[in-house]
Every structure is written in structure tokens, then in C-alpha cells.
Design a protein around this motif. Structure first.
Motif, PDB file in Angstrom:
ATOM      1  N   PRO A   1       0.781  -1.242   0.000  1.00  0.00           N
ATOM      2  CA  PRO A   1       0.000   0.000   0.000  1.00  0.00           C
ATOM      3  C   PRO A   1       0.805   1.279   0.000  1.00  0.00           C
ATOM      4  N   GLN A   2       2.058   1.243   0.458  1.00  0.00           N
ATOM      5  CA  GLN A   2       2.749   2.502   0.742  1.00  0.00           C
ATOM      6  C   GLN A   2       3.088   3.337  -0.487  1.00  0.00           C
ATOM      7  N   GLY A   3       2.988   2.756  -1.699  1.00  0.00           N
ATOM      8  CA  GLY A   3       3.258   3.551  -2.893  1.00  0.00           C
ATOM      9  C   GLY A   3       2.041   4.238  -3.469  1.00  0.00           C
ATOM     10  N   LEU A   4       0.865   4.010  -2.875  1.00  0.00           N
ATOM     11  CA  LEU A   4      -0.387   4.482  -3.458  1.00  0.00           C
ATOM     12  C   LEU A   4      -0.864   5.778  -2.812  1.00  0.00           C
ATOM     13  N   TYR A   5      -1.337   6.711  -3.659  1.00  0.00           N
ATOM     14  CA  TYR A   5      -1.847   8.008  -3.211  1.00  0.00           C
ATOM     15  C   TYR A   5      -3.179   8.295  -3.905  1.00  0.00           C
ATOM     16  N   LEU A   6      -4.174   8.719  -3.135  1.00  0.00           N
ATOM     17  CA  LEU A   6      -5.365   9.326  -3.731  1.00  0.00           C
ATOM     18  C   LEU A   6      -4.967  10.754  -4.071  1.00  0.00           C
ATOM     19  N   ALA A   7      -4.797  11.026  -5.373  1.00  0.00           N
ATOM     20  CA  ALA A   7      -4.172  12.281  -5.788  1.00  0.00           C
ATOM     21  C   ALA A   7      -5.159  13.400  -6.043  1.00  0.00           C
ATOM     22  N   GLU A   8      -6.350  13.068  -6.553  1.00  0.00           N
ATOM     23  CA  GLU A   8      -7.293  14.130  -6.928  1.00  0.00           C
ATOM     24  C   GLU A   8      -8.686  13.542  -7.084  1.00  0.00           C
ATOM     25  N   VAL A   9      -9.681  14.344  -6.754  1.00  0.00           N
ATOM     26  CA  VAL A   9     -11.078  13.985  -6.981  1.00  0.00           C
ATOM     27  C   VAL A   9     -11.699  15.083  -7.830  1.00  0.00           C
ATOM     28  N   GLY A  10     -12.364  14.692  -8.917  1.00  0.00           N
ATOM     29  CA  GLY A  10     -12.946  15.672  -9.823  1.00  0.00           C
ATOM     30  C   GLY A  10     -14.448  15.803  -9.636  1.00  0.00           C
ATOM     31  N   TYR A  11     -14.945  17.039  -9.825  1.00  0.00           N
ATOM     32  CA  TYR A  11     -16.371  17.352  -9.675  1.00  0.00           C
ATOM     33  C   TYR A  11     -16.828  18.195 -10.863  1.00  0.00           C
ATOM     34  N   PRO A  12     -18.128  18.164 -11.167  1.00  0.00           N
ATOM     35  CA  PRO A  12     -18.629  19.010 -12.270  1.00  0.00           C
ATOM     36  C   PRO A  12     -18.278  20.478 -12.079  1.00  0.00           C
ATOM     37  N   THR A  13     -18.414  20.935 -10.845  1.00  0.00           N
ATOM     38  CA  THR A  13     -17.983  22.293 -10.475  1.00  0.00           C
ATOM     39  C   THR A  13     -16.940  22.149  -9.381  1.00  0.00           C
ATOM     40  N   PRO A  14     -15.673  22.431  -9.638  1.00  0.00           N
ATOM     41  CA  PRO A  14     -14.645  22.267  -8.614  1.00  0.00           C
ATOM     42  C   PRO A  14     -14.967  23.065  -7.347  1.00  0.00           C
TER      43      PRO A  14
END
Length: 255
Positions: free
Chosen positions: A239-252
Motif C-alpha cells: 500500500p505505501q506507494g499508493l496516493y489518492l491524488a485528486e477527486v474531480g467534480y462538475p464544479t470544482p
């Protein structure tokens, strides 16, 4: 009740993952306890993704409803004060409307996985990358990864504990970047989809590492995918190499 979106960064090593658990410490619990220092009757927070134990985040998003109207900057500053000394930081905060939901409003999630090929132990990146001893073939890994793009039954790359109703998902991106370092090579896996199955990214990376090491042919990835059988998957990466980097939305939410 005013609703606020929080952008969150954390080092996953001390935690059992994002989600609050009864007997172990999750990131969600730590943030909720910090919020309760500001508003004792504060309710739960809702995250965009449930990262596993040891997984990091640079762009997790959560929302919370508060009873008091806060200046967003002051709220983030107050939370960061109460989050100390935990390796968690609120990097952005914004007031959002009642229809915004950190999980259900999201239209994409981006993950980053880092592998470093180096003989000597990693010092500064210890616990933040998956270290392997020998260089990998990035071109072969990319050829294997290309078989996974699009809509598929991803049963092979799904944990047996996955609670998703269907193994069918659409993978929009799986790009592999090779970075030459001083005495090492870093491989960055950039992965994007609307949503993911449990352990899906780590299953991808563990399988592709076998391709990069020469143990699998790139076409073996296609065969494993078509098998729709968990037993056909390669090893699951740590697990240690994994990152939740970004979440996208219709309107940021953060502008």
C-alpha cells in the motif's frame, strides 16, 4: 446548516485507512475529533474515497455540515491546529451548497502509484514508495496497461472482500511515467476513473510490475483480464506507494 468541503492530505502509515473503525484509528476519526474541538455537536464527515491501511492522500476530499458559519480559511487553520501532531493537513477549504456530496458528486478519481528501483534502501522516501531492486521495462508495462483501458469486467483485479455490486468499471487512464533519478529510477502510475473496485489499483500495479520485471508478457495482462478470475491476477502491490491524488467534480469546490 452550512456545508464545507475539505481538501485533505495525509500520510497513511499510522492509520487503518480512511474509514472510522471501532478498535483502530482511521483518518476520518482524527478529523472528526478535531472538528468536535470547534463544534462539540459536529456530525460525521463524508469522504470521496475509502483508502486502505497504509495508503496516502494528497487530494482526498470530504464534506461536513456545521452549525456555525465559518470563514473557510479560518476553519482550515483551526482544524490544522487541532490535527497536530497527526500527519494530516487540511490544504484547502470552501463553503459549498447543500447538494454537494464529496462521494456521490464526484465524477472522477485520480490515483498515483510510485515504484522506485534502487539497490540501496530509500531514506527520504521510506514508507512513501514501493521499492524494488532492479529496473523495470516501462514500455512493456505500458503495453500491458493498455489492455486495461476502457470498460471491462475487472473481476480479476478485484479483492474478494470488494462490496461493489458489479465488477464492471470503466478505466479512463493508466499511464506509466519513467523518471531518472541519481542512482535510481522512479516509475509513476497515473490512474483515472469515475470509481474503483477494492484493491483495483494495487492489483493493476502488482501485475504490471511482473510485466516490467520480465516475468509476464504484456499480452498476459489481457489474458488475465479476460479470465475474470481473481486467481489470474498477479501479486497485489504493497500500500505505501499508493496516493489518492485528486477527486474531480462538475464544479470544482475549491475554485
Amino acid at each position: 446548516m452550512p456545508r464545507y468541503a475539505l481538501k485533505i492530505e495525509y500520510h497513511g502509515a499510522p492509520f487503518v485507512g480512511w474509514q472510522r473503525q471501532k478498535q483502530h484509528l482511521g483518518v476520518q476519526q482524527v478529523i472528526e475529533e478535531a472538528l468536535q474541538k470547534l463544534e462539540p455537536d459536529c456530525g460525521p464527515i463524508y469522504g470521496a474515497g475509502r483508502t486502505d491501511a497504509g495508503v496516502h492522500a494528497s487530494g482526498q476530499v470530504a464534506h461536513v455540515d456545521l452549525t456555525k458559519k465559518w470563514d473557510a480559511f479560518r476553519l482550515s487553520e483551526a482544524l490544522n491546529y487541532h490535527l497536530k501532531p497527526n500527519p494530516i493537513a487540511i490544504t484547502n477549504c470552501a463553503a459549498v451548497d447543500d447538494e454537494f456530496h464529496a462521494r456521490f458528486s464526484a465524477i472522477e478519481r485520480r490515483y498515483l502509484f510510485r515504484i522506485v528501483a534502487r539497490r540501496a534502501p530509500t531514506v527520504f522516501d521510506a514508507g512513501l514508495v514501493w521499492q524494488v531492486n532492479n529496473p523495470l521495462d516501462a514500455d512493456a508495462m505500458q503495453k500491458g496497461a493498455n489492455h486495461l483501458i476502457g470498460q471491462h469486467d475487472f473481476t480479476t483485479f478485484r479483492s474478494v472482500m470488494c462490496q461493489a455490486q458489479s465488477p464492471v468499471k470503466t478505466l479512463d487512464q493508466l499511464d506509466i511515467q519513467e523518471i531518472q533519478l541519481d542512482g535510481a529510477i522512479e516509475y509513476r502510475f497515473h490512474v483515472r476513473a469515475r470509481s474503483f473496485l477494492h484493491n483495483q489499483v494495487r492489483s493493476f500495479v502488482g501485475t504490471l510490475e511482473r510485466v516490467g520485471a520480465g516475468s509476464w508478457h504484456p499480452d498476459d495482462v489481457k489474458s488475465a483480464l479476460n479470465a475474470a478470475d481473481r486467481a489470474a491476477c498477479g501479486p497485489v502491490s504493497p500500500p505505501q506507494g499508493l496516493y489518492l491524488a485528486e477527486v474531480g467534480y462538475p464544479t470544482p469546490p475549491f475554485g
